[in-house]
Scaffold this active site. Sequence first.
Site, PDB file in Angstrom:
ATOM      1  N   SER A 253       0.781  -1.059  -0.129  1.00  0.00           N
ATOM      2  CA  SER A 253       0.030   0.132   0.066  1.00  0.00           C
ATOM      3  C   SER A 253       0.881   1.411  -0.132  1.00  0.00           C
ATOM      4  CB  SER A 253      -0.966  -0.009   1.188  1.00  0.00           C
ATOM      5  OG  SER A 253      -0.050   0.471   2.546  1.00  0.00           O
ATOM      6  N   LYS A 254       0.305   2.282  -0.137  1.00  0.00           N
ATOM      7  CA  LYS A 254       0.982   3.615  -0.389  1.00  0.00           C
ATOM      8  C   LYS A 254       1.649   3.799   1.171  1.00  0.00           C
ATOM      9  CE  LYS A 254      -0.976   5.886  -4.015  1.00  0.00           C
ATOM     10  NZ  LYS A 254      -0.288   5.368  -5.340  1.00  0.00           N
ATOM     11  N   ARG A 255       1.187   3.273   1.942  1.00  0.00           N
ATOM     12  CA  ARG A 255       2.076   3.453   3.358  1.00  0.00           C
ATOM     13  C   ARG A 255       3.374   3.214   3.188  1.00  0.00           C
ATOM     14  NH1 ARG A 255      -1.147   4.702   7.662  1.00  0.00           N
ATOM     15  NH2 ARG A 255      -2.880   4.069   6.698  1.00  0.00           N
ATOM     16  N   THR A 256       3.565   2.046   2.719  1.00  0.00           N
ATOM     17  CA  THR A 256       4.993   1.350   2.602  1.00  0.00           C
ATOM     18  C   THR A 256       5.750   1.521   1.419  1.00  0.00           C
ATOM     19  OG1 THR A 256       3.800  -0.622   2.094  1.00  0.00           O
ATOM     20  CG2 THR A 256       4.521  -0.416   4.250  1.00  0.00           C
TER      21      THR A 256
END
Length: 496
Positions: A253-256
């Site tokens: 995900s964008k988070r990582t």
Amino acid sequence: MTVRTRYAPSPTGFLHIGGAWMAFFNWLFARSSHGAFVLRVEDTDRARSTLEYERAILEDFRWLGITWDEGPDVGGPHGPYRQTERMHSYRAAADELLARGAAYHCFCTAGELDAERRRAEAAKRPYRYSGRCRSLTADQRAAFQREGRRPTIRLRLHDHHETIVVDDLVRGRVEFDPEHLDDYIIVRSDGSPLYNFANVVDDHAMAITHVIRGIEHLSNTPKQWVMYRALGWTPPEVAHLANILGADKKKLSKRTGDTAVRDYRREGFLPEALLNFFALMAWYPEENRELYTVQELVERFRIKDLGKASPVFDLDKLTWMNGVYMRQFLDHSPDRVVEACLPSLGEAGLLDGTPTPAQREYIGRVVEVLGERIKVGRDIVTYGDFFFTEPVVLEPDAARRYLNSPEIAALLAALRDRVAAVPSLDPPAAESLVRGLAEEKGMSAREIVHPVRVALTGKTVGPGLFELMALLGPDRAARRLAAAADHARRGGSPAS
RNA sequence: GCCCCCAUCGUCUAGGCCGGCCCAGGACACCGGUCUUUCAAGCCGGUAACGCGGGUUCGAAUCCCGCUGGGGGCACCA
């Protein structure tokens, strides 16, 4: 039998790494078996699908080098290739199912179904459709119709009691008990098809023989198998792959990190590296080897050798691999490296729009000087921004450490005079200027190189000093040395 | 809750079908060393794994069972 594979993106966003990865194996399998690869756009979700995203996805595939034989833009014998343009075939298949009694109209409203589901949840029972509309009389149907209810169409799984077997090409035999399945909706009350239905109809119509897809579809497969049987069709061979995980072991995900193929393109990754890396996330062609050309991958690919576990997207390894490819291109097609650096230069504000031939040439020389330091396109900015800025931006720590005394100021001024006196500079000339000065002052080369590097680049790290001086040329070098001398004279404090 | 899938170094994996060649091999990352004007690259070396518990067997990473952990599905989403 000719192998035909497909990838069916929904144009609701940019091409995702996970999607590209899945598409890659379908493509690889088609190419390795001299079959065809089809691109089908699943745009039935009209609210979220756009033509812009479709175009962007196609462009990203093209950039990756994943080519399709049939698709929305090139057409083909089994078209059209957008689901919104194939409504007639879903209609026909639904009618066929209805006529055979394998499907039926369901007049339950969304609200009623919701209530059913909630009751099941409250009772901690798995939810299955009650089957209330399974055998409605003509009168009952007419009554519902008069109420203004618009029916959905459900597939009749009720009569199916045999174990459903899915022979997965990578997982082997997987069995499903039909008691866990229920009569699921295949056509909405507005007449549009649902995924599991449209997918089956299209795969059959497009003569797809093999489908490599995400593991989230494994549980859907028995539902689809029942439909194939009801329609009298032969299902394709399937292989289910686990999804790519982020560094946190959670779904990418964008988070990582970046999730869109386009992000990687912008940062200066090469399609060759990405494809090579994609392969390794589920498959090692040979022991003790990780670098493969696309051609080698095509030659070696065996669907059975695909891994079953979820791979973690290891950005460090991708970056290393990209560096390997960058170094190769540096030798035989440096223009590819330049190409990969362009987006980063633009983003950093070091280049406006498309470069002129002269600018491109200059960037080529920068790339040559930076050499194997460029592992990813954006490294041209991290290591070589000073080739594009005037005046140079001194990193505070570097200036404090190396441009901090009158002695240094005198040294830099002396070098400045010598540089300004020559008409041109090549690396050997630059080297003799610097070393000559060091000798005269009785200093080691080391003592003079560091302050000069900071004076010219603003940094303590970077490419070879003499190569960099040559590319900067006498004028720019002299100017920077003069400015740095001023700076050093003030004891390293920034200009007021 | 029910169903399905998966499980070797921090990460990607080789090996597992046909048990001994595996006190587990390679690569990335990491840590040393070397080269060197810095950094990077290169070269040399190092740390580091068969999730747990039971079987079967002379012998198990490899076969069987259970457990645990992770993932997915159970929509008028795809």
